[in-house]
Write a protein that holds these residues in place. Sequence first.
Motif, PDB file in Angstrom:
ATOM      1  N   PHE A   1       0.857  -1.249   0.020  1.00 21.28           N
ATOM      2  CA  PHE A   1      -0.073   0.010  -0.121  1.00 21.28           C
ATOM      3  C   PHE A   1       0.996   1.291  -0.062  1.00 21.28           C
ATOM      4  N   ALA A   2       1.901   1.292   0.289  1.00 19.91           N
ATOM      5  CA  ALA A   2       3.131   2.275   0.272  1.00 19.91           C
ATOM      6  C   ALA A   2       3.541   2.549  -0.887  1.00 19.91           C
ATOM      7  N   ILE A   3       3.456   1.724  -1.966  1.00 18.51           N
ATOM      8  CA  ILE A   3       4.130   1.940  -3.319  1.00 18.51           C
ATOM      9  C   ILE A   3       3.086   2.741  -4.106  1.00 18.51           C
ATOM     10  N   PRO A   4       3.590   3.676  -4.791  1.00 14.45           N
ATOM     11  CA  PRO A   4       2.612   4.349  -5.540  1.00 14.45           C
ATOM     12  C   PRO A   4       2.225   3.251  -6.903  1.00 14.45           C
ATOM     13  N   ALA A   5       0.838   3.290  -7.087  1.00  7.09           N
ATOM     14  CA  ALA A   5       0.309   2.584  -8.284  1.00  7.09           C
ATOM     15  C   ALA A   5       0.783   2.949  -9.763  1.00  7.09           C
ATOM     16  N   GLY A   6       0.707   2.006 -10.503  1.00  6.25           N
ATOM     17  CA  GLY A   6       1.072   2.404 -11.987  1.00  6.25           C
ATOM     18  C   GLY A   6       2.697   2.245 -11.998  1.00  6.25           C
ATOM     19  N   THR A   7       3.383   2.294 -11.083  1.00  6.35           N
ATOM     20  CA  THR A   7       4.969   2.328 -11.095  1.00  6.35           C
ATOM     21  C   THR A   7       5.393   0.803 -11.407  1.00  6.35           C
ATOM     22  N   PRO A   8       6.655   0.747 -11.945  1.00  8.74           N
ATOM     23  CA  PRO A   8       7.379  -0.616 -12.200  1.00  8.74           C
ATOM     24  C   PRO A   8       7.306  -1.271 -10.810  1.00  8.74           C
ATOM     25  N   ALA A   9       7.456  -0.545  -9.888  1.00  8.55           N
ATOM     26  CA  ALA A   9       7.745  -1.165  -8.268  1.00  8.55           C
ATOM     27  C   ALA A   9       6.372  -1.644  -8.025  1.00  8.55           C
TER      28      ALA A   9
ATOM     29  N   LEU B   1       2.844  -6.471  -7.194  1.00  7.66           N
ATOM     30  CA  LEU B   1       1.635  -7.306  -7.512  1.00  7.66           C
ATOM     31  C   LEU B   1       2.138  -8.937  -7.842  1.00  7.66           C
ATOM     32  N   VAL B   2       3.063  -8.860  -8.933  1.00  2.71           N
ATOM     33  CA  VAL B   2       3.440 -10.222  -9.156  1.00  2.71           C
ATOM     34  C   VAL B   2       3.986 -11.224  -8.107  1.00  2.71           C
ATOM     35  N   HIS B   3       4.926 -10.278  -7.177  1.00  3.59           N
ATOM     36  CA  HIS B   3       5.539 -10.915  -5.952  1.00  3.59           C
ATOM     37  C   HIS B   3       4.362 -11.572  -5.170  1.00  3.59           C
ATOM     38  N   MET B   4       3.253 -10.709  -4.756  1.00  4.01           N
ATOM     39  CA  MET B   4       2.283 -10.676  -3.883  1.00  4.01           C
ATOM     40  C   MET B   4       1.278 -12.155  -4.732  1.00  4.01           C
ATOM     41  N   THR B   5       1.122 -12.063  -5.777  1.00  6.57           N
ATOM     42  CA  THR B   5       0.590 -13.133  -6.636  1.00  6.57           C
ATOM     43  C   THR B   5       0.914 -14.336  -6.525  1.00  6.57           C
ATOM     44  N   LEU B   6       2.544 -14.615  -6.674  1.00  2.00           N
ATOM     45  CA  LEU B   6       2.929 -15.861  -6.558  1.00  2.00           C
ATOM     46  C   LEU B   6       2.962 -16.302  -5.121  1.00  2.00           C
TER      47      LEU B   6
END
Length: 182
Positions: A83-91, A96-101
């Motif tokens: 939630f601290a990472i700005p949406a729409g950024t590569p980070a 999101l991929v990290h979380m999904t995995l």
Amino acid sequence: MTRESLLQAKRPVSASLAGPYGHPFHPILVTVPIGAWVTSLVFDIASHVVHRPGFLTQSSEWLIAVGVIGALPAAMVGFLDLFAIPAGTPAFRTALVHMTLNLLVTAAYIANFLWRHGDYAGGGSVGIGRLVLSAISIAALAVSGFLGGKLAYRYGVRVADETTQAEGYTSDGGRGSTRTPV
């Protein structure tokens, strides 16, 4: 990206829940599921080598459970870091991929536990299907760990800013030194 957005990704949403600035809880909490699941795979493989594998089969099942239980607090503080990472950024996309995995791996281990539950009574080795599921899960976990490392070490998510980091490279620990950090 603005400097404010960058600094936002370094600060915790809640320091009491996710860890203070520059010292997040997520990296230390993930050691429990990683260690438990890697050890369970080692026990699965070893159950095919030893004469009486029942204790390894049973231990592996419970290590899977310990890993699932340990994944819950790791995921909760990981969500706070997300939630601290700005949406729409590569980070953010990497997170999101990290979380999904991680969620898929945890679901796979829940399924693996249920598949095994109560099945070690015969004292035999772990079935090949269960062993393969564990191996695939560990491979996915390794990819997720790589992405987690990318978040921390490349994008600096929840890592202290360079000015704060430079304090560790001054001769007096940043207490008023005018020496330039190396």
